[in-house]
Write an enzyme that holds these catalytic residues in place. Structure first.
Site, PDB file in Angstrom:
ATOM      1  NE  ARG A   8       9.931  -7.554   3.407  1.00  0.00           N
ATOM      2  CZ  ARG A   8       8.618  -7.361   3.514  1.00  0.00           C
ATOM      3  NH1 ARG A   8       7.883  -7.152   2.442  1.00  0.00           N
ATOM      4  NH2 ARG A   8       8.038  -7.395   4.682  1.00  0.00           N
ATOM      5  NE  ARG A  66       2.555  -4.095  12.731  1.00  0.00           N
ATOM      6  CZ  ARG A  66       3.820  -4.318  12.367  1.00  0.00           C
ATOM      7  NH1 ARG A  66       4.081  -4.942  11.239  1.00  0.00           N
ATOM      8  NH2 ARG A  66       4.799  -3.876  13.096  1.00  0.00           N
ATOM      9  NE  ARG A 117      13.819  -7.536   7.010  1.00  0.00           N
ATOM     10  CZ  ARG A 117      12.691  -6.907   6.710  1.00  0.00           C
ATOM     11  NH1 ARG A 117      11.601  -7.143   7.399  1.00  0.00           N
ATOM     12  NH2 ARG A 117      12.650  -6.053   5.731  1.00  0.00           N
ATOM     13  CE  LYS A 169      -2.281   0.446   3.802  1.00  0.00           C
ATOM     14  NZ  LYS A 169      -1.695   1.598   4.529  1.00  0.00           N
ATOM     15  NE  ARG A 188      -3.858   1.006  10.836  1.00  0.00           N
ATOM     16  CZ  ARG A 188      -2.687   1.528  10.389  1.00  0.00           C
ATOM     17  NH1 ARG A 188      -2.591   2.790  10.111  1.00  0.00           N
ATOM     18  NH2 ARG A 188      -1.658   0.752  10.228  1.00  0.00           N
TER      19      ARG A 188
HETATM   20  P1  AMP Z   1       1.456   2.433   9.667  1.00  0.00           P
HETATM   21  O1  AMP Z   1       2.762   2.982   9.194  1.00  0.00           O
HETATM   22  O2  AMP Z   1       0.273   3.009   8.921  1.00  0.00           O
HETATM   23  O3  AMP Z   1       1.407   0.938   9.703  1.00  0.00           O
HETATM   24  O4  AMP Z   1       1.286   2.927  11.181  1.00  0.00           O
HETATM   25  C1  AMP Z   1       2.233   2.599  12.177  1.00  0.00           C
HETATM   26  C2  AMP Z   1       1.570   2.569  13.548  1.00  0.00           C
HETATM   27  O5  AMP Z   1       0.993   3.841  13.847  1.00  0.00           O
HETATM   28  C3  AMP Z   1       0.412   1.587  13.663  1.00  0.00           C
HETATM   29  O6  AMP Z   1       0.855   0.298  14.015  1.00  0.00           O
HETATM   30  C4  AMP Z   1      -0.418   2.217  14.772  1.00  0.00           C
HETATM   31  O7  AMP Z   1       0.155   1.980  16.052  1.00  0.00           O
HETATM   32  C5  AMP Z   1      -0.274   3.694  14.490  1.00  0.00           C
HETATM   33  N1  AMP Z   1      -1.325   4.179  13.554  1.00  0.00           N
HETATM   34  C6  AMP Z   1      -1.149   4.721  12.316  1.00  0.00           C
HETATM   35  N2  AMP Z   1      -2.315   5.068  11.762  1.00  0.00           N
HETATM   36  C7  AMP Z   1      -3.265   4.749  12.680  1.00  0.00           C
HETATM   37  C8  AMP Z   1      -4.689   4.834  12.697  1.00  0.00           C
HETATM   38  N3  AMP Z   1      -5.375   5.332  11.656  1.00  0.00           N
HETATM   39  N4  AMP Z   1      -5.320   4.402  13.815  1.00  0.00           N
HETATM   40  C9  AMP Z   1      -4.660   3.916  14.866  1.00  0.00           C
HETATM   41  N5  AMP Z   1      -3.337   3.780  14.907  1.00  0.00           N
HETATM   42  C10 AMP Z   1      -2.631   4.188  13.821  1.00  0.00           C
END
Ligand code: AMP
Length: 188
Positions: free
Chosen positions: A127, A144, A133, A13, A88
């Protein structure tokens, strides 16, 4: 173009988001990037968000909703944007609808990138083979994916009901997926 890009963790994404923003001249709004920057700078927001992020958990809705609403209230708010990693949850989607309504901005499209859990885990293993890794991250990715599967269906339904949801198969080369997204957006 005003759009949201949805997709599971590990779906590519972020890569597609960058390519789309470059091609279509949109502002790339990633709540993950904003939160990581806040953590790096040690702001109050960063300090509140850090414990959740460290555990791979979602930051509370109220925190991310405030960040996004504030971004759209600013004088330099984006007219054309791609949301990456937000909303989300259904509560975030409802809050985002309201923030956009207050600014008289309508959403054009929500692209739902569909990639199976098997494919995500297969890419991860590939990967790991290349980068040597440790194996334990498969467990993290599975966790996740589980959170994603639990929180996303109502978000997807929310936008399907609005008639702006576009399902796109996210398997294949990154160029092929990019073309499929552009086609779904009618932007080719
Ligand atoms: P990402 O890079 O989008 O995977 O975000 C990294 C981390 O930031 C996630 O694992 C969450 O802890 C937090 N995070 C980012 N966007 C959100 C969201 N829309 N709602 C809740 N937590 C978020």
């Amino acid at each position: 173009m005003r759009m949201i890009l949805l997709g599971p963790p590990g779906s590519g994404k972020g890569t597609q988001a960058k390519m789309l923003c470059q091609r279509l001249g949109m502002a790339h709004i990633s709540t993950g990037d904003i939160l990581r920057e806040a953590v790096r700078l040690g702001t109050p927001l960063g300090r509140q968000a850090l414990p959740y992020m460290e555990q791979g958990q979602y930051v509370p809705d109220a925190l991310v909703n405030d960040i996004v609403a504030e971004r759209f209230r600013r004088a330099d708010r984006p007219e054309s944007f791609l949301m990456d990693g937000y909303p989300r949850t259904l509560a975030q989607a409802a809050s985002f609808d309201q923030a956009l309504r207050q600014q008289s901005l309508g959403l054009d499209a929500v692209v739902n990138l569909i990639v199976s859990a098997e494919e995500i885990l297969r890419r991860l293993r590939l990967r790991q083979g290349q980068e040597n890794r440790p194996d334990d991250s498969e467990e993290t990715v599975r966790a996740r994916l589980k959170v994603f599967d639990e929180t996303m269906p109502p978000v997807i339904e929310h936008y399907r009901r609005q008639g702006i949801l576009k399902d796109v198969a996210g398997e294949g080369s990154k160029e092929a997926i990019f073309r499929a997204i552009l086609q779904a957006l009618g932007a080719e």
